[in-house]
Every structure is written in C-alpha cells, then in structure tokens.
Design a protein around this motif. Structure first.
Motif, PDB file in Angstrom:
ATOM      1  N   UNK A  88       1.080  -1.032   0.484  1.00  0.00           N
ATOM      2  CA  UNK A  88      -0.361  -0.231   0.616  1.00  0.00           C
ATOM      3  C   UNK A  88       0.835   1.110   0.386  1.00  0.00           C
ATOM      4  N   UNK A  89       0.717   1.802  -0.926  1.00  0.00           N
ATOM      5  CA  UNK A  89       1.874   3.076  -1.258  1.00  0.00           C
ATOM      6  C   UNK A  89       0.689   4.473  -0.168  1.00  0.00           C
ATOM      7  N   UNK A  90       1.103   5.301   0.148  1.00  0.00           N
ATOM      8  CA  UNK A  90       0.521   6.608   0.732  1.00  0.00           C
ATOM      9  C   UNK A  90       1.784   7.542   0.516  1.00  0.00           C
ATOM     10  N   UNK A  91       0.954   8.861  -0.276  1.00  0.00           N
ATOM     11  CA  UNK A  91       1.699  10.147  -0.676  1.00  0.00           C
ATOM     12  C   UNK A  91       1.180  11.265   0.376  1.00  0.00           C
ATOM     13  N   UNK A  92       2.097  12.276   0.928  1.00  0.00           N
ATOM     14  CA  UNK A  92       1.583  13.045   1.785  1.00  0.00           C
ATOM     15  C   UNK A  92       2.036  15.166   0.778  1.00  0.00           C
ATOM     16  N   UNK A  93       0.906  15.595   0.198  1.00  0.00           N
ATOM     17  CA  UNK A  93       1.531  16.934  -0.537  1.00  0.00           C
ATOM     18  C   UNK A  93       2.445  16.564  -1.120  1.00  0.00           C
ATOM     19  N   UNK A  94       2.050  15.954  -2.512  1.00  0.00           N
ATOM     20  CA  UNK A  94       2.887  15.657  -3.186  1.00  0.00           C
ATOM     21  C   UNK A  94       4.161  14.470  -3.324  1.00  0.00           C
ATOM     22  N   UNK A  95       4.171  14.520  -2.502  1.00  0.00           N
ATOM     23  CA  UNK A  95       5.713  13.566  -1.851  1.00  0.00           C
ATOM     24  C   UNK A  95       5.693  12.020  -3.092  1.00  0.00           C
ATOM     25  N   UNK A  96       6.659  11.660  -3.463  1.00  0.00           N
ATOM     26  CA  UNK A  96       6.697  10.330  -4.576  1.00  0.00           C
ATOM     27  C   UNK A  96       6.173   9.512  -3.253  1.00  0.00           C
ATOM     28  N   UNK A  97       5.372   8.705  -3.878  1.00  0.00           N
ATOM     29  CA  UNK A  97       4.564   7.423  -3.075  1.00  0.00           C
ATOM     30  C   UNK A  97       6.004   7.163  -2.117  1.00  0.00           C
ATOM     31  N   UNK A  98       5.501   6.204  -0.610  1.00  0.00           N
ATOM     32  CA  UNK A  98       5.894   5.714   0.132  1.00  0.00           C
ATOM     33  C   UNK A  98       4.755   4.457   0.636  1.00  0.00           C
ATOM     34  N   UNK A  99       5.790   3.212   0.977  1.00  0.00           N
ATOM     35  CA  UNK A  99       5.130   2.080   0.974  1.00  0.00           C
ATOM     36  C   UNK A  99       5.759   2.478   2.892  1.00  0.00           C
ATOM     37  N   UNK A 229      12.072  10.726   4.061  1.00  0.00           N
ATOM     38  CA  UNK A 229      13.479  11.330   4.745  1.00  0.00           C
ATOM     39  C   UNK A 229      13.175   9.406   5.042  1.00  0.00           C
ATOM     40  N   UNK A 230      12.173   9.154   5.207  1.00  0.00           N
ATOM     41  CA  UNK A 230      11.663   7.111   5.888  1.00  0.00           C
ATOM     42  C   UNK A 230      11.612   6.376   4.618  1.00  0.00           C
ATOM     43  N   UNK A 231      11.526   6.558   3.660  1.00  0.00           N
ATOM     44  CA  UNK A 231      12.076   6.327   2.260  1.00  0.00           C
ATOM     45  C   UNK A 231      13.485   5.712   1.642  1.00  0.00           C
ATOM     46  N   UNK A 232      13.739   6.620   2.405  1.00  0.00           N
ATOM     47  CA  UNK A 232      15.635   6.798   2.208  1.00  0.00           C
ATOM     48  C   UNK A 232      15.722   5.995   3.114  1.00  0.00           C
ATOM     49  N   UNK A 233      15.701   5.994   3.950  1.00  0.00           N
ATOM     50  CA  UNK A 233      16.038   5.223   5.555  1.00  0.00           C
ATOM     51  C   UNK A 233      15.992   3.288   5.042  1.00  0.00           C
ATOM     52  N   UNK A 234      15.104   3.048   4.554  1.00  0.00           N
ATOM     53  CA  UNK A 234      15.014   2.384   3.448  1.00  0.00           C
ATOM     54  C   UNK A 234      14.995   1.066   3.189  1.00  0.00           C
ATOM     55  N   UNK A 235      15.084   2.529   1.671  1.00  0.00           N
ATOM     56  CA  UNK A 235      15.617   1.778   0.312  1.00  0.00           C
ATOM     57  C   UNK A 235      16.503   1.012   0.305  1.00  0.00           C
ATOM     58  N   UNK A 236      17.770   1.161   0.990  1.00  0.00           N
ATOM     59  CA  UNK A 236      18.974   0.349   0.577  1.00  0.00           C
ATOM     60  C   UNK A 236      19.385   0.061   2.481  1.00  0.00           C
ATOM     61  N   UNK A 272      14.514   2.667  13.986  1.00  0.00           N
ATOM     62  CA  UNK A 272      13.988   2.306  12.653  1.00  0.00           C
ATOM     63  C   UNK A 272      14.990   1.281  12.008  1.00  0.00           C
ATOM     64  N   UNK A 273      15.829   2.157  11.424  1.00  0.00           N
ATOM     65  CA  UNK A 273      16.609   1.444  10.506  1.00  0.00           C
ATOM     66  C   UNK A 273      16.650  -0.253  10.574  1.00  0.00           C
ATOM     67  N   UNK A 274      16.467  -0.098  11.983  1.00  0.00           N
ATOM     68  CA  UNK A 274      17.289  -1.739  12.252  1.00  0.00           C
ATOM     69  C   UNK A 274      16.106  -2.429  12.173  1.00  0.00           C
ATOM     70  N   UNK A 275      14.984  -1.801  12.809  1.00  0.00           N
ATOM     71  CA  UNK A 275      14.350  -2.394  13.182  1.00  0.00           C
ATOM     72  C   UNK A 275      12.907  -3.110  11.683  1.00  0.00           C
ATOM     73  N   UNK A 276      13.917  -1.991  10.634  1.00  0.00           N
ATOM     74  CA  UNK A 276      13.349  -2.557   9.781  1.00  0.00           C
ATOM     75  C   UNK A 276      14.387  -3.501   8.540  1.00  0.00           C
ATOM     76  N   UNK A 277      15.983  -3.302   9.458  1.00  0.00           N
ATOM     77  CA  UNK A 277      16.249  -5.067   8.909  1.00  0.00           C
ATOM     78  C   UNK A 277      15.741  -5.567   9.602  1.00  0.00           C
ATOM     79  N   UNK A 278      15.596  -5.832  10.640  1.00  0.00           N
ATOM     80  CA  UNK A 278      15.206  -7.315  10.730  1.00  0.00           C
ATOM     81  C   UNK A 278      13.855  -7.361  10.374  1.00  0.00           C
ATOM     82  N   UNK A 279      12.786  -6.510  10.196  1.00  0.00           N
ATOM     83  CA  UNK A 279      11.289  -7.339   9.795  1.00  0.00           C
ATOM     84  C   UNK A 279      11.713  -7.594   7.930  1.00  0.00           C
TER      85      UNK A 279
END
Length: 325
Positions: A88-99, A229-236, A272-279
C-alpha cells in the motif's frame, strides 16, 4: 481509477464515492459493482462526532484515493488502520509514493484533517482497512485522563497539524479482522463494533501516550520531507543511514530532523532502520528460503554473530530457529 475529494467538514466519503462509480448505497453499505470487482464499503455512525468506514474489496484496476485539504477548517481526527501483507502506498502533499514498510504493510496512522494525501490500492489484491473519524471532544471523553501526554494534547487540541505512525501489533490486527467478519445483520452488531472500535482506539492511544514528547511544531512541508526521509532510510537496508546526508536531503538541521522523526514515528532514525532490517531478515528467512548467512550479508552484516544477537533481541529466538519455526 482515481477518486479525488476535498476534506470539507460536511464531506461524506461513502455517498460521494458511490456517485463516482455510479453505484447506490443501501443502509450505509456500498456493494462494489461486479464490473469493477467485488466487496463492499460500509459506514457505521455512532453519533454526530464519531463514525467508522470499513473497506473490504478486491478491484480489477488500481484505485487511487486523493484527499485534498480544504480551505474550510475541520477539527476532525482521522485514525487509519490498514492490515494486509500486500503493498500500500501513501503520499502527502505530492511527495513520491512511500510504502508503509518493506514487507509488512500493516500500519496505523493518526492525522489531522488539513493534510493532502494520496493512497494507492493495487488491483487484484484483497484490501482490508478501516477509517475512524472522530472529533476531539468525543476522543477526550473516551480517553478521560486528567493529565494527558503532550502527544495526546496535540491530537485532542484545536488547530494543530499532526501525523503519527504506529506499527500494527498482533492484537489490533485480530480486532480488525474480527470486525470485518462480523455479521451486520445481527441486531447487536453495532454495539459489538462500537466496543471493538474503542478497544482499537485504546491500543493506538496507549502506544502514543508512551512517546516521550511532541513539542516540536510541524507543518505539511515537514511531513512531506519526513515521509521522503523514511523512504530513503529503508531504500537500502545494507547501509546504515547517515544523519548529515539525510538532513541535507530534508533541508533541515540535524537536530530538527531527529526531533521530528522521533515525534512522528516514535523512535530514532537508527532504531527505525534496525527494525526495518530485522523485518526484512524475518521475511527472507521465512519466505525467501535463504540461509542465515545469506540473509545477514544481504542486509549489510559482516559479523553474523552480531546479526544473530540483534535478531534474537527483536524476535526472541535466533535466526536459524526462527526460520524453522
């Protein structure tokens, strides 16, 4: 298919969406026409300041719901629950889609009604979500605490823009599943659903009340940057985030970025980054059928013992045992 609307105080999603797809609403239920897919959208009204909308459907084409902020002020609080393993993707104020997240797209968001957003629901996927719309007075009555936390004060106050994200734990997921499955023909069904909605609200606001503070002012532009920024954190997930680089991308000072991120997501950027890694690791071990070593290296660990200790701290068992459980 795209549905756009302005979030005015008197807007009714159900009737407007029915008009958009040329369908009819009967007893606050919209059945999805067969040429579009199958399922329903149901509105349940508990009072003038408190209602919910349940969505369960599968569509033949993507659905984009675009909410535009209205010039007419509304103090409505929206609590959004999405429980699904599909994107599910959501964006705010014309930002690129963020899962919502890399693998588990179940999430809860609490937001003021003055933000523009776009939610994209993919075709051929069963969608389960619920939206609670409630005004501050009713929410205050439910919460009923003498000294609310700063987060609760912001949410139940007037005139503040806010957006808070929470992970959806197992119990709220089960509550949502049971609510969607309820037989609404039962004469006490509304009574049951109201109790369960209040239980859901308890889980959400209990978690939010534990956050340390929320004294940093936030606006629509800040929210847009935070989502990016959240998207950047989980991108890689193989590379830890560099705060200096993130602050440059966000055009914020490092102090402001750290403060706003923790306020919105309830944890630090690194945690947040570490939690995403574990998931991601849990997903790859269960569904990717990869070895512990492969998974550890894929998400950036050169020391597999450190990876195993961190994974066990998150999931209560080491990666090898988890993969066979």
């Amino acid at each position: 298919m795209t549905f756009s609307f302005s979030a005015t105080p008197d807007f009714d999603f159900l009737t407007s969406f029915a008009r958009h797809i040329r369908a009819e609403v009967h007893d606050n239920v919209l059945e999805i026409p067969k040429h579009l897919g199958h399922g329903y959208i149901r509105k349940i009204v508990f009072g003038p300041d408190f209602e919910i909308t349940l969505h369960q459907f599968l569509l033949k084409e993507d659905l984009i719901i675009r909410r535009n902020a209205s010039a007419i002020a509304s103090d409505l609080i929206t609590v959004f629950f999405y429980s699904n393993d599909q994107p599910l993707a959501i964006t705010y104020n014309n930002n690129p889609q963020v899962l919502f997240s890399g693998r588990d797209n179940s999430a809860i968001q609490v937001t003021s009604n003055d933000l523009s957003s776009v939610i994209c629901f993919p075709a051929q996927r069963l969608i389960n979500y619920m939206v609670i719309a409630i005004r501050p007075a009713s929410l205050k009555e439910f919460i009923s605490v003498d000294k609310p936390s700063s987060v609760l004060e912001i949410i139940t106050g007037n005139g503040s823009s806010f957006l808070f994200f929470e992970n959806m734990a197992a119990e709220p997921k089960l509550l949502l599943k049971n609510m969607i499955a309820i037989d609404m023909g039962d004469m006490l069904s509304n009574f049951y659903v109201r109790i369960k909605v209040q239980e859901l609200l308890y889980h959400v606001f209990y978690k939010l009340s534990l956050r340390e503070h929320a004294n940093q002012a936030i606006n629509s532009a800040d929210i847009s940057r935070l989502l990016y920024i959240r998207d950047e954190i989980v991108r890689d997930l193989s590379k830890p985030p560099v705060l200096r680089e993130l602050s440059q991308i966000a055009a914020m000072s490092e102090t402001k970025l750290k403060s706003l991120f923790k306020q919105t997501y309830g944890t630090t950027i690194y945690n947040y980054f570490q939690q995403a890694r574990m998931e991601e690791a849990a997903f790859l071990l269960k569904k990717g059928k990869r070895s512990v070593a492969q998974v550890g290296y894929d998400i950036g660990f050169t020391n597999l013992s450190h990876f195993s200790r961190l994974f066990e701290r998150h999931y209560g068992q080491n990666p090898k045992r988890f993969s066979y459980s």
